[in-house]
Design a protein around this motif. Structure first.
Motif, PDB file in Angstrom:
ATOM      1  N   MET A   1       0.808  -1.214   0.000  1.00 18.34           N
ATOM      2  CA  MET A   1       0.000   0.000   0.000  1.00 18.34           C
ATOM      3  C   MET A   1       0.847   1.272   0.000  1.00 18.34           C
ATOM      4  O   MET A   1       0.348   2.344   0.328  1.00 18.34           O
ATOM      5  CB  MET A   1      -0.923   0.015   1.210  1.00 18.34           C
ATOM      6  N   SER A   2       2.093   1.154  -0.361  1.00 18.66           N
ATOM      7  CA  SER A   2       2.948   2.344  -0.344  1.00 18.66           C
ATOM      8  C   SER A   2       2.551   3.355  -1.419  1.00 18.66           C
ATOM      9  O   SER A   2       2.846   4.536  -1.287  1.00 18.66           O
ATOM     10  CB  SER A   2       4.409   1.946  -0.508  1.00 18.66           C
ATOM     11  N   GLY A   3       1.867   2.922  -2.464  1.00 23.97           N
ATOM     12  CA  GLY A   3       1.451   3.832  -3.512  1.00 23.97           C
ATOM     13  C   GLY A   3       0.072   4.435  -3.299  1.00 23.97           C
ATOM     14  O   GLY A   3      -0.309   5.379  -3.968  1.00 23.97           O
ATOM     15  N   VAL A   4      -0.695   3.933  -2.356  1.00 25.62           N
ATOM     16  CA  VAL A   4      -2.053   4.407  -2.103  1.00 25.62           C
ATOM     17  C   VAL A   4      -1.981   5.587  -1.136  1.00 25.62           C
ATOM     18  O   VAL A   4      -1.117   5.652  -0.274  1.00 25.62           O
ATOM     19  CB  VAL A   4      -2.918   3.264  -1.518  1.00 25.62           C
ATOM     20  N   GLY A   5      -2.919   6.495  -1.230  1.00 21.57           N
ATOM     21  CA  GLY A   5      -2.886   7.694  -0.404  1.00 21.57           C
ATOM     22  C   GLY A   5      -3.210   7.469   1.057  1.00 21.57           C
ATOM     23  O   GLY A   5      -2.680   8.137   1.929  1.00 21.57           O
ATOM     24  N   LEU A   6      -4.090   6.537   1.376  1.00 17.20           N
ATOM     25  CA  LEU A   6      -4.525   6.328   2.759  1.00 17.20           C
ATOM     26  C   LEU A   6      -3.924   5.073   3.376  1.00 17.20           C
ATOM     27  O   LEU A   6      -4.566   4.403   4.181  1.00 17.20           O
ATOM     28  CB  LEU A   6      -6.055   6.243   2.811  1.00 17.20           C
ATOM     29  N   GLU A   7      -2.691   4.724   3.001  1.00 17.57           N
ATOM     30  CA  GLU A   7      -2.113   3.478   3.488  1.00 17.57           C
ATOM     31  C   GLU A   7      -1.870   3.490   4.988  1.00 17.57           C
ATOM     32  O   GLU A   7      -1.932   2.457   5.637  1.00 17.57           O
ATOM     33  CB  GLU A   7      -0.817   3.145   2.754  1.00 17.57           C
ATOM     34  N   SER A   8      -1.610   4.651   5.549  1.00 16.56           N
ATOM     35  CA  SER A   8      -1.286   4.696   6.973  1.00 16.56           C
ATOM     36  C   SER A   8      -2.490   4.332   7.834  1.00 16.56           C
ATOM     37  O   SER A   8      -2.328   3.731   8.894  1.00 16.56           O
ATOM     38  CB  SER A   8      -0.756   6.077   7.350  1.00 16.56           C
ATOM     39  N   VAL A   9      -3.692   4.660   7.385  1.00 16.36           N
ATOM     40  CA  VAL A   9      -4.892   4.331   8.155  1.00 16.36           C
ATOM     41  C   VAL A   9      -5.100   2.826   8.205  1.00 16.36           C
ATOM     42  O   VAL A   9      -5.318   2.246   9.274  1.00 16.36           O
ATOM     43  CB  VAL A   9      -6.132   5.028   7.549  1.00 16.36           C
ATOM     44  N   PHE A  10      -5.004   2.157   7.061  1.00 20.01           N
ATOM     45  CA  PHE A  10      -5.205   0.713   7.024  1.00 20.01           C
ATOM     46  C   PHE A  10      -4.100  -0.027   7.757  1.00 20.01           C
ATOM     47  O   PHE A  10      -4.355  -0.997   8.475  1.00 20.01           O
ATOM     48  CB  PHE A  10      -5.300   0.227   5.579  1.00 20.01           C
ATOM     49  N   VAL A  11      -2.872   0.425   7.586  1.00 23.08           N
ATOM     50  CA  VAL A  11      -1.739  -0.231   8.239  1.00 23.08           C
ATOM     51  C   VAL A  11      -1.821  -0.059   9.750  1.00 23.08           C
ATOM     52  O   VAL A  11      -1.568  -1.000  10.509  1.00 23.08           O
ATOM     53  CB  VAL A  11      -0.411   0.301   7.656  1.00 23.08           C
ATOM     54  N   MET A  12      -2.190   1.114  10.212  1.00 26.34           N
ATOM     55  CA  MET A  12      -2.317   1.336  11.664  1.00 26.34           C
ATOM     56  C   MET A  12      -3.471   0.531  12.254  1.00 26.34           C
ATOM     57  O   MET A  12      -3.364   0.010  13.358  1.00 26.34           O
ATOM     58  CB  MET A  12      -2.503   2.825  11.962  1.00 26.34           C
ATOM     59  N   PHE A  13      -4.568   0.402  11.517  1.00 25.07           N
ATOM     60  CA  PHE A  13      -5.683  -0.433  11.981  1.00 25.07           C
ATOM     61  C   PHE A  13      -5.242  -1.883  12.101  1.00 25.07           C
ATOM     62  O   PHE A  13      -5.550  -2.562  13.087  1.00 25.07           O
ATOM     63  CB  PHE A  13      -6.871  -0.304  11.024  1.00 25.07           C
ATOM     64  N   PHE A  14      -4.515  -2.367  11.101  1.00 25.00           N
ATOM     65  CA  PHE A  14      -4.017  -3.742  11.148  1.00 25.00           C
ATOM     66  C   PHE A  14      -3.039  -3.926  12.297  1.00 25.00           C
ATOM     67  O   PHE A  14      -3.056  -4.953  12.982  1.00 25.00           O
ATOM     68  CB  PHE A  14      -3.347  -4.098   9.823  1.00 25.00           C
ATOM     69  N   LEU A  15      -2.194  -2.931  12.531  1.00 27.79           N
ATOM     70  CA  LEU A  15      -1.233  -3.003  13.627  1.00 27.79           C
ATOM     71  C   LEU A  15      -1.930  -3.017  14.979  1.00 27.79           C
ATOM     72  O   LEU A  15      -1.527  -3.751  15.892  1.00 27.79           O
ATOM     73  CB  LEU A  15      -0.251  -1.841  13.526  1.00 27.79           C
ATOM     74  N   VAL A  16      -2.998  -2.251  15.124  1.00 26.83           N
ATOM     75  CA  VAL A  16      -3.779  -2.255  16.367  1.00 26.83           C
ATOM     76  C   VAL A  16      -4.428  -3.609  16.585  1.00 26.83           C
ATOM     77  O   VAL A  16      -4.427  -4.152  17.699  1.00 26.83           O
ATOM     78  CB  VAL A  16      -4.826  -1.126  16.343  1.00 26.83           C
ATOM     79  N   MET A  17      -4.980  -4.202  15.524  1.00 26.93           N
ATOM     80  CA  MET A  17      -5.595  -5.531  15.653  1.00 26.93           C
ATOM     81  C   MET A  17      -4.547  -6.596  16.003  1.00 26.93           C
ATOM     82  O   MET A  17      -4.811  -7.511  16.786  1.00 26.93           O
ATOM     83  CB  MET A  17      -6.318  -5.919  14.353  1.00 26.93           C
ATOM     84  N   ALA A  18      -3.347  -6.477  15.449  1.00 25.50           N
ATOM     85  CA  ALA A  18      -2.273  -7.421  15.765  1.00 25.50           C
ATOM     86  C   ALA A  18      -1.840  -7.279  17.220  1.00 25.50           C
ATOM     87  O   ALA A  18      -1.566  -8.270  17.902  1.00 25.50           O
ATOM     88  CB  ALA A  18      -1.092  -7.216  14.836  1.00 25.50           C
ATOM     89  N   ALA A  19      -1.793  -6.051  17.718  1.00 22.75           N
ATOM     90  CA  ALA A  19      -1.432  -5.838  19.120  1.00 22.75           C
ATOM     91  C   ALA A  19      -2.506  -6.386  20.049  1.00 22.75           C
ATOM     92  O   ALA A  19      -2.193  -6.986  21.085  1.00 22.75           O
ATOM     93  CB  ALA A  19      -1.205  -4.351  19.382  1.00 22.75           C
TER      94      ALA A  19
END
Length: 99
Positions: free
Chosen positions: A51-69
């Motif tokens: 998702m490095s080319g998508v504009g909102l990648e940080s939102v999805f990645v942070m959500f996934f990181l929160v779920m992993a935690a």
């Protein structure tokens, strides 16, 4: 482009190692939880790279990181409660009939 493919290949290798650890180690609960964390780590890496080319990648990645935690915290709390109730984390000492 070459760096992207090398990182994806290395993350796929991490995912395969995590899945093999998750599937093959049925002796300790801690080993199974570590295998799951490897899979989540590789999923996080794939999402970050993909998702490095998508504009909102940080939102999805942070959500996934929160779920992993949350998954890691839940797994550790389950491990602590199992060790306190059974005295060890061997799968052979668990019984389905006993609560």
């Amino acid at each position: 482009m070459m760096m992207w493919s090398v990182s994806v290949i290395s993350l796929v290798i991490v995912a395969v190692c995590g899945l093999s650890a998750f599937i093959s180690s049925h002796k300790h609960l801690l080993n199974v939880l570590l295998g799951l964390e490897f899979v989540m780590l590789s999923g996080f890496g794939v999402m970050s790279v993909g998702m490095s080319g998508v504009g909102l990648e940080s939102v999805f990645v942070m959500f996934f990181l929160v779920m992993a935690a949350c998954e890691g915290a839940l797994g550790l709390s389950l491990l602590i409660s199992v060790v306190r109730s059974h005295g060890n984390d061997y799968f052979s000492s668990f019984s389905v009939l006993v609560c």
